[in-house]
Design a protein around this motif. Structure first.
Motif, PDB file in Angstrom:
ATOM      1  N   HIS A  81       0.848  -1.201   0.000  1.00  0.00           N
ATOM      2  CA  HIS A  81       0.000   0.000   0.000  1.00  0.00           C
ATOM      3  C   HIS A  81       0.880   1.247   0.000  1.00  0.00           C
ATOM      4  CE1 HIS A  81      -3.752  -2.188   0.553  1.00  0.00           C
ATOM      5  NE2 HIS A  81      -3.164  -2.902   1.485  1.00  0.00           N
ATOM      6  N   PRO A  82       1.541   1.520  -1.136  1.00  0.00           N
ATOM      7  CA  PRO A  82       2.406   2.707  -1.187  1.00  0.00           C
ATOM      8  C   PRO A  82       1.631   4.014  -1.075  1.00  0.00           C
ATOM      9  CG  PRO A  82       2.152   1.711  -3.368  1.00  0.00           C
ATOM     10  CD  PRO A  82       1.535   0.759  -2.393  1.00  0.00           C
ATOM     11  N   GLU A  83       0.298   3.955  -1.237  1.00  0.00           N
ATOM     12  CA  GLU A  83      -0.483   5.179  -1.142  1.00  0.00           C
ATOM     13  C   GLU A  83      -0.642   5.653   0.302  1.00  0.00           C
ATOM     14  OE1 GLU A  83      -3.444   1.781  -0.858  1.00  0.00           O
ATOM     15  OE2 GLU A  83      -1.595   2.249  -1.927  1.00  0.00           O
ATOM     16  N   LEU A  84      -0.370   4.777   1.276  1.00  0.00           N
ATOM     17  CA  LEU A  84      -0.497   5.150   2.680  1.00  0.00           C
ATOM     18  C   LEU A  84       0.588   6.147   3.081  1.00  0.00           C
ATOM     19  CD1 LEU A  84      -1.303   1.736   4.407  1.00  0.00           C
ATOM     20  CD2 LEU A  84      -2.874   3.617   3.978  1.00  0.00           C
ATOM     21  N   LYS A  85       0.186   7.154   3.847  1.00  0.00           N
ATOM     22  CA  LYS A  85       1.144   8.112   4.377  1.00  0.00           C
ATOM     23  C   LYS A  85       1.808   7.541   5.632  1.00  0.00           C
ATOM     24  CE  LYS A  85      -1.470  12.082   2.663  1.00  0.00           C
ATOM     25  NZ  LYS A  85      -2.163  13.347   3.039  1.00  0.00           N
ATOM     26  N   GLN A 127      -7.718   7.333 -10.878  1.00  0.00           N
ATOM     27  CA  GLN A 127      -7.671   5.913 -11.124  1.00  0.00           C
ATOM     28  C   GLN A 127      -6.721   5.619 -12.264  1.00  0.00           C
ATOM     29  OE1 GLN A 127     -11.628   4.555 -11.862  1.00  0.00           O
ATOM     30  NE2 GLN A 127     -12.301   4.887  -9.749  1.00  0.00           N
ATOM     31  N   ALA A 184      -6.664   7.051   2.001  1.00  0.00           N
ATOM     32  CA  ALA A 184      -5.491   7.423   1.203  1.00  0.00           C
ATOM     33  C   ALA A 184      -5.808   7.430  -0.284  1.00  0.00           C
ATOM     34  CB  ALA A 184      -4.333   6.469   1.494  1.00  0.00           C
ATOM     35  N   SER A 185      -6.720   6.549  -0.708  1.00  0.00           N
ATOM     36  CA  SER A 185      -7.054   6.448  -2.136  1.00  0.00           C
ATOM     37  C   SER A 185      -8.057   7.500  -2.566  1.00  0.00           C
ATOM     38  CB  SER A 185      -7.619   5.055  -2.436  1.00  0.00           C
ATOM     39  OG  SER A 185      -6.693   4.047  -2.072  1.00  0.00           O
ATOM     40  N   ARG A 186      -8.700   8.142  -1.615  1.00  0.00           N
ATOM     41  CA  ARG A 186      -9.714   9.131  -1.950  1.00  0.00           C
ATOM     42  C   ARG A 186      -9.071  10.329  -2.648  1.00  0.00           C
ATOM     43  NH1 ARG A 186     -12.498  10.609   3.181  1.00  0.00           N
ATOM     44  NH2 ARG A 186     -12.913   8.361   3.134  1.00  0.00           N
ATOM     45  N   VAL A 196      -6.744   2.747   3.978  1.00  0.00           N
ATOM     46  CA  VAL A 196      -6.492   2.593   2.537  1.00  0.00           C
ATOM     47  C   VAL A 196      -7.505   3.395   1.735  1.00  0.00           C
ATOM     48  CG1 VAL A 196      -6.504   0.943   0.628  1.00  0.00           C
ATOM     49  CG2 VAL A 196      -5.363   0.362   2.762  1.00  0.00           C
ATOM     50  N   ARG A 214      -7.445  10.298  -5.446  1.00  0.00           N
ATOM     51  CA  ARG A 214      -6.396   9.898  -6.378  1.00  0.00           C
ATOM     52  C   ARG A 214      -7.014   9.481  -7.700  1.00  0.00           C
ATOM     53  NH1 ARG A 214      -1.410   8.115  -3.973  1.00  0.00           N
ATOM     54  NH2 ARG A 214      -1.231   6.555  -5.610  1.00  0.00           N
TER      55      ARG A 214
END
Length: 232
Positions: A115-119, A177, A171-173, A168, A175
């Motif tokens: 999950h690289p999108e996580l801060k 697609q 964090a994806s909100r 997750v 971004r």
């Protein structure tokens, strides 16, 4: 345990209207300024606020009020509440049991890879770690990097699946697609426009051409017969 006065200004209004306490005593008990209590007594402040009886709420006793009325230097004291409400705990890093702390670097490595999108702050909330530790594991500078194995923090019991999914999704909100890579199917509406009209079979065209030729020959023969009849 918390033991604070409920609705200080409403209590001050009641004490001003129903007791002979000084402005200083009421101000000290209610956490207000003496001038503010004086303004309440003069009707310049707290207009429309209904007084609340501290005796009814169990925060003062009649004996305590009578004692303070007799002694201007006496400070009113809150009565011990019958029900104590525990103070809310301060928010801090998630506590990790000692038996599971050794698995925490493995969980961090799993989160960084999957999950690289996580801060960093989100990872820290999930497994109870620090930003410096996350940076060390991400940059392969951790003292035990050679032996780390990525492991799901939910499986390790360091985080719940609900908390992981929540972080997750958060964090994806917002971004964009990812666009699909490689050849993809075109929409049906577009493919219908691109399909050419079916061609006629060559045999059919040949048949039409032969019929036309025979028709012309028949017309020529009939014309020749008419010319011969005219000459006779």
């Amino acid at each position: 345990m918390a033991n604070t006065l409920l609705m200080p200004k409403a209590t001050a209004v009641w004490l001003v209207d129903n007791t002979a306490l000084s402005f200083e005593q009421i101000a000290q008990f209610c956490g207000l300024h003496p001038l503010e209590v004086k303004a309440i007594a003069d009707g310049e402040s707290a207009q429309g606020i209904k007084g609340m009886d501290p005796i009814m709420t169990g925060q003062l006793t009649r004996d305590e009020i009578a004692r303070a009325e007799k002694d201007p230097n006496h400070r009113l004291k809150l009565s011990d509440p019958k029900v104590r409400v525990p103070e809310s705990k301060r928010k801090g890093p998630r506590y990790t049991p000692l038996s599971k702390r050794q698995d925490r670097p493995n969980a961090i490595l799993w989160l960084v890879r999957n999950h690289p999108e996580l801060k960093d702050a989100q990872i820290a909330r999930l497994v109870g770690t620090t930003k410096s530790t996350i940076d060390q594991i991400r940059d392969r500078k951790h003292w035990n990097s050679a032996n780390l194995q990525p492991m799901d923090p939910v499986t390790l019991g360091l985080a719940s699946q609900i908390d992981l999914d929540m972080e997750v999704n958060r964090a994806s909100r917002g971004r964009e697609q990812a666009q699909p890579a490689g050849d993809t199917l075109l929409p049906a509406a577009l493919t219908e426009r691109l399909v050419p009209a079916p061609e006629r079979p060559k045999d059919e065209d040949a048949e039409l051409d032969a019929s036309a030729v025979f028709a012309k020959l028949s017309a020529l023969k009939s014309k020749d017969k008419d010319d011969e009849a005219d000459e006779e």
